[in-house]
Structures are given as structure tokens and as C-alpha cells.
Design a protein around this motif. Structure first.
Motif, PDB file in Angstrom:
ATOM      1  N   GLU A  74       0.815  -1.220   0.000  1.00 41.09           N
ATOM      2  CA  GLU A  74       0.000   0.000   0.000  1.00 41.09           C
ATOM      3  C   GLU A  74       0.852   1.276   0.000  1.00 41.09           C
ATOM      4  N   PRO A  75       1.936   1.402   0.766  1.00 39.24           N
ATOM      5  CA  PRO A  75       2.729   2.640   0.723  1.00 39.24           C
ATOM      6  C   PRO A  75       3.485   2.833  -0.591  1.00 39.24           C
ATOM      7  N   LEU A  76       3.643   1.744  -1.366  1.00 41.63           N
ATOM      8  CA  LEU A  76       4.437   1.841  -2.592  1.00 41.63           C
ATOM      9  C   LEU A  76       3.635   2.353  -3.785  1.00 41.63           C
ATOM     10  N   VAL A  77       2.306   2.422  -3.630  1.00 43.49           N
ATOM     11  CA  VAL A  77       1.476   2.868  -4.762  1.00 43.49           C
ATOM     12  C   VAL A  77       1.777   4.325  -5.110  1.00 43.49           C
ATOM     13  N   SER A  78       1.914   5.175  -4.078  1.00 42.99           N
ATOM     14  CA  SER A  78       2.138   6.611  -4.328  1.00 42.99           C
ATOM     15  C   SER A  78       3.482   6.883  -4.983  1.00 42.99           C
ATOM     16  N   HIS A  79       4.421   5.981  -4.825  1.00 44.73           N
ATOM     17  CA  HIS A  79       5.742   6.160  -5.440  1.00 44.73           C
ATOM     18  C   HIS A  79       5.826   5.489  -6.807  1.00 44.73           C
ATOM     19  N   GLY A  80       4.795   4.803  -7.197  1.00 46.15           N
ATOM     20  CA  GLY A  80       4.776   4.179  -8.507  1.00 46.15           C
ATOM     21  C   GLY A  80       5.525   2.872  -8.591  1.00 46.15           C
ATOM     22  N   TYR A  81       5.889   2.326  -7.437  1.00 43.59           N
ATOM     23  CA  TYR A  81       6.614   1.051  -7.473  1.00 43.59           C
ATOM     24  C   TYR A  81       5.681  -0.126  -7.764  1.00 43.59           C
ATOM     25  N   VAL A  82       4.440  -0.017  -7.354  1.00 38.60           N
ATOM     26  CA  VAL A  82       3.445  -1.059  -7.639  1.00 38.60           C
ATOM     27  C   VAL A  82       2.218  -0.378  -8.197  1.00 38.60           C
ATOM     28  N   SER A  83       1.452  -1.136  -8.953  1.00 36.31           N
ATOM     29  CA  SER A  83       0.240  -0.570  -9.542  1.00 36.31           C
ATOM     30  C   SER A  83      -0.930  -0.749  -8.583  1.00 36.31           C
ATOM     31  N   ALA A  84      -1.962   0.027  -8.839  1.00 39.43           N
ATOM     32  CA  ALA A  84      -3.174  -0.093  -8.024  1.00 39.43           C
ATOM     33  C   ALA A  84      -3.803  -1.464  -8.199  1.00 39.43           C
ATOM     34  N   GLU A  85      -3.633  -2.010  -9.393  1.00 46.54           N
ATOM     35  CA  GLU A  85      -4.190  -3.342  -9.645  1.00 46.54           C
ATOM     36  C   GLU A  85      -3.505  -4.390  -8.773  1.00 46.54           C
ATOM     37  N   ASP A  86      -2.181  -4.248  -8.591  1.00 44.90           N
ATOM     38  CA  ASP A  86      -1.464  -5.192  -7.724  1.00 44.90           C
ATOM     39  C   ASP A  86      -1.956  -5.090  -6.280  1.00 44.90           C
ATOM     40  N   VAL A  87      -2.204  -3.862  -5.856  1.00 44.47           N
ATOM     41  CA  VAL A  87      -2.708  -3.675  -4.493  1.00 44.47           C
ATOM     42  C   VAL A  87      -4.093  -4.286  -4.352  1.00 44.47           C
ATOM     43  N   ASP A  88      -4.935  -4.126  -5.388  1.00 44.38           N
ATOM     44  CA  ASP A  88      -6.277  -4.723  -5.317  1.00 44.38           C
ATOM     45  C   ASP A  88      -6.191  -6.245  -5.220  1.00 44.38           C
ATOM     46  N   ARG A  89      -5.282  -6.822  -5.996  1.00 43.80           N
ATOM     47  CA  ARG A  89      -5.135  -8.283  -5.917  1.00 43.80           C
ATOM     48  C   ARG A  89      -4.648  -8.704  -4.528  1.00 43.80           C
ATOM     49  N   ALA A  90      -3.734  -7.928  -3.956  1.00 46.50           N
ATOM     50  CA  ALA A  90      -3.241  -8.255  -2.613  1.00 46.50           C
ATOM     51  C   ALA A  90      -4.351  -8.118  -1.575  1.00 46.50           C
ATOM     52  N   ARG A  91      -5.185  -7.057  -1.758  1.00 49.63           N
ATOM     53  CA  ARG A  91      -6.291  -6.867  -0.813  1.00 49.63           C
ATOM     54  C   ARG A  91      -7.307  -8.014  -0.937  1.00 49.63           C
ATOM     55  N   THR A  92      -7.563  -8.437  -2.164  1.00 47.28           N
ATOM     56  CA  THR A  92      -8.489  -9.555  -2.370  1.00 47.28           C
ATOM     57  C   THR A  92      -7.941 -10.839  -1.752  1.00 47.28           C
ATOM     58  N   ALA A  93      -6.641 -11.059  -1.925  1.00 47.63           N
ATOM     59  CA  ALA A  93      -6.012 -12.250  -1.346  1.00 47.63           C
ATOM     60  C   ALA A  93      -6.080 -12.212   0.181  1.00 47.63           C
ATOM     61  N   GLN A  94      -5.896 -11.000   0.730  1.00 51.63           N
ATOM     62  CA  GLN A  94      -5.954 -10.874   2.195  1.00 51.63           C
ATOM     63  C   GLN A  94      -7.348 -11.194   2.712  1.00 51.63           C
ATOM     64  N   ARG A  95      -8.377 -10.696   2.012  1.00 48.26           N
ATOM     65  CA  ARG A  95      -9.748 -10.972   2.434  1.00 48.26           C
ATOM     66  C   ARG A  95     -10.089 -12.458   2.277  1.00 48.26           C
ATOM     67  N   ALA A  96      -9.600 -13.062   1.214  1.00 55.18           N
ATOM     68  CA  ALA A  96      -9.881 -14.484   0.973  1.00 55.18           C
ATOM     69  C   ALA A  96      -9.241 -15.363   2.056  1.00 55.18           C
ATOM     70  N   THR A  97      -7.979 -15.047   2.380  1.00 53.59           N
ATOM     71  CA  THR A  97      -7.315 -15.857   3.415  1.00 53.59           C
ATOM     72  C   THR A  97      -7.963 -15.649   4.781  1.00 53.59           C
ATOM     73  N   GLN A  98      -8.457 -14.441   5.035  1.00 57.80           N
ATOM     74  CA  GLN A  98      -9.145 -14.202   6.309  1.00 57.80           C
ATOM     75  C   GLN A  98     -10.450 -14.991   6.377  1.00 57.80           C
ATOM     76  N   ALA A  99     -11.145 -15.055   5.230  1.00 59.56           N
ATOM     77  CA  ALA A  99     -12.382 -15.839   5.188  1.00 59.56           C
ATOM     78  C   ALA A  99     -12.082 -17.326   5.369  1.00 59.56           C
ATOM     79  N   GLU A 100     -10.997 -17.781   4.743  1.00 57.72           N
ATOM     80  CA  GLU A 100     -10.613 -19.185   4.911  1.00 57.72           C
ATOM     81  C   GLU A 100     -10.253 -19.487   6.369  1.00 57.72           C
ATOM     82  N   LEU A 101      -9.612 -18.521   7.034  1.00 61.37           N
ATOM     83  CA  LEU A 101      -9.281 -18.711   8.452  1.00 61.37           C
ATOM     84  C   LEU A 101     -10.546 -18.825   9.293  1.00 61.37           C
ATOM     85  N   SER A 102     -11.522 -17.958   9.022  1.00 64.28           N
ATOM     86  CA  SER A 102     -12.779 -18.016   9.775  1.00 64.28           C
ATOM     87  C   SER A 102     -13.487 -19.349   9.547  1.00 64.28           C
ATOM     88  N   ALA A 103     -13.488 -19.813   8.287  1.00 59.50           N
ATOM     89  CA  ALA A 103     -14.131 -21.092   7.987  1.00 59.50           C
ATOM     90  C   ALA A 103     -13.412 -22.242   8.687  1.00 59.50           C
TER      91      ALA A 103
END
Length: 285
Positions: A74-103
Motif C-alpha cells: 500500500e505505501p508503494l502505490v504513491s511512489h509508482g513502485y506497484v500498480s493499483a491493480e497489484d494492491v487490489d489483488r493483494a487486498r483480495t487475497a488478504q480478504r480471501a485468506t481471512q475468510a478461509e481462516l474463519s471457515a
């Protein structure tokens, strides 16, 4: 009829008690088998719970890794090191793993709740064991043997006759020890105690005398005065004179040293002479 200790007196039909014992043993075998099979199921449930707990740890590790990755990107988006799309994929992965943990955590709770036990069956086994003990005792009671050497009198039964509970079928007299109970006046009991020598004569044969010792002296009799009635249990001894106050009499129990089995009978009349001191004249009753 004379009997020896251990002689068979009579036998009740043992078949109902044998059947009850066989039924109890069969129930015990079946219950033990059920406990064994149930324990296997419990073991499998415990293994499954352990496996699910391991899955929870894997899901927790994956969720932690996904969260760390998202926080680093997330801090690297403003510097252009990663794209917003990469951050969205990381956020989706984080939510998915959290859901898997709850299950996985819910599955772990279900697995733990599904683990049963054999406590109820073990308690039931104790009940069956008690029933077997009762059946064995009843079967043992179906064969009645003489508990001591004695003589059977008042036989009121025959082969094939039904025996009823609490109704005697004969009387067994204990011939191992014979006692003479003599009623002595309270004024004659001075110096008399357990162990005092005694000489006994039987009315059936006064030519023979038997030696014995005082076994016990009664510490109470039922008073016969009006208004002094006490609960049962104490011997009642009638006074010989009613118009004058006389000494009360107390039972003295004398153990015979060498009784003649042909002469001694329950209820036989006897004369007892006590010798409370060496060289003293005995007191006659």
C-alpha cells in the motif's frame, strides 16, 4: 437329623437364576464390544479435530502473510513502485485468506464438539456388573448348605414342595456350643462374673454333671410393675410371689465345657450351681 457344616440342606430350582446370570454376562460382552467400537469412533473424531486444528494454523499463517503483503504494498502505490491493480489483488487475497481462516476455525469448533466419549457406556457397564453380582448371589442362595454343625428339627417341607419367603421350612440347632440359662436372684449374683465356674445337672439324667463357665449375665429384664412397660427386647421373668416384694431374678448364661450331644436339647430343664470363689459354697438355682 444331624448335619455337618457344608452339608446340602435343600436346593431351590436354579434355572431362573442361571438364566439371569447368563443374560447379564451376555449383556456385558455386548456392552464391552460396543464400548470398543465407540472408542474407535471417538479416536477417529479426536484425530479429525487435530487435523482441523492444523488446518486452522495453516489458514492463520496464510492470512497473516496476505495481510503483511498488503501492508507492504500500500505505501508503494504513491511512489509508482506497484500498480493499483497489484494492491487490489493483494487486498483480495488478504480478504480471501481471512475468510478461509474463519471457515477453518468454525470447522475446528465443529470437530471438537463432535468428539463424543464412552463415559455413558462405562457407567452402564457398572450397572450390568451390579446385575451380574445380584444374579450370582441369587444363584448361590438357591443352594442352601449348613453354616455349622447342627441338628435339623421341625422339618415342615418335602421334595417338590414350594418354599415361601419368610416362612421357615425347618429349624437348625447349633450343636457346636451348648448353653444353660439360669435365673438367679439379684442377691445371689455378688461375685459372679464372666468366667465364674459352674456345675450343671440335667433333669433328664441327674446322675451326670457337667462343668461350665459363666458366659454372660443379663443387664436388664422387663419390669412387671404397672406403668413401667418398656419396649420389647428384654427378657420377662415372672416373680413367684405377687403379694410381697421379692428379689428380682436375672438370667445367667453358662457355657458348657463338654456337653453330651445325646442329652442336651433346647428347652431341657437343668439345675445350675455357681462357684464365684474358690472354696466357697455354690449357690443353687
Amino acid at each position: 437329623q444331624a448335619v455337618k457344616q457344608g452339608d446340602l440342606l435343600f436346593r431351590i430350582d436354579p434355572r431362573p437364576y442361571q438364566d439371569a446370570l447368563a443374560r447379564g454376562n451376555a449383556s456385558l460382552v455386548a456392552l464391552d464390544r460396543q464400548i470398543e467400537l465407540t472408542q474407535r469412533t471417538v479416536n477417529a473424531q479426536q484425530y479429525n479435530a487435530q487435523s482441523v486444528r492444523a488446518a486452522v494454523e495453516r489458514a492463520r499463517a496464510a492470512a497473516s502473510q496476505a495481510s503483511d503483503t498488503l501492508h507492504r504494498m500500500e505505501p508503494l502505490v504513491s511512489h509508482g513502485y506497484v500498480s493499483a491493480e497489484d494492491v487490489d489483488r493483494a487486498r483480495t487475497a488478504q480478504r480471501a485468506t481471512q475468510a478461509e481462516l474463519s471457515a477453518a476455525q468454525l470447522q475446528a469448533q465443529q470437530a471438537v464438539a463432535a468428539v463424543s466419549g464412552v463415559d455413558a457406556l462405562v457407567a452402564q457397564r457398572a450397572v450390568v456388573m451390579a446385575e451380574i453380582s445380584i444374579a450370582e448371589l441369587n444363584l448361590e442362595y438357591s443352594t442352601v448348605r449348613a453354616p455349622f454343625d447342627g441338628r435339623i428339627v421341625s422339618l415342615e417341607t418335602s421334595t417338590g414342595q414350594f418354599a415361601s419367603a419368610l416362612k421357615p421350612v425347618f429349624t437348625l440347632i447349633d450343636t457346636r456350643h451348648w448353653y444353660v440359662v439360669a435365673n438367679f436372684r439379684e442377691t445371689e449374683l455378688k461375685g459372679v462374673r464372666a468366667g465364674t465356674p459352674a456345675t450343671v445337672y440335667l433333669m433328664s439324667d441327674t446322675g451326670q454333671r457337667f462343668q461350665g463357665t459363666v458366659d454372660s449375665i443379663s443387664y436388664g429384664i422387663a419390669p412387671d410393675e404397672a406403668g413401667l412397660a418398656l419396649p420389647g427386647g428384654l427378657p420377662r421373668i415372672q416373680r413367684t410371689l405377687n403379694w410381697v416384694h421379692v428379689s428380682q431374678r436375672f438370667p445367667v448364661k453358662i457355657l458348657i465345657d463338654k456337653p453330651n450331644p445325646e442329652l442336651f436339647r433346647v428347652g431341657t430343664s437343668a439345675v445350675a450351681v455357681l462357684e464365684p470363689g474358690r472354696g466357697n459354697d455354690g449357690e443353687r438355682h
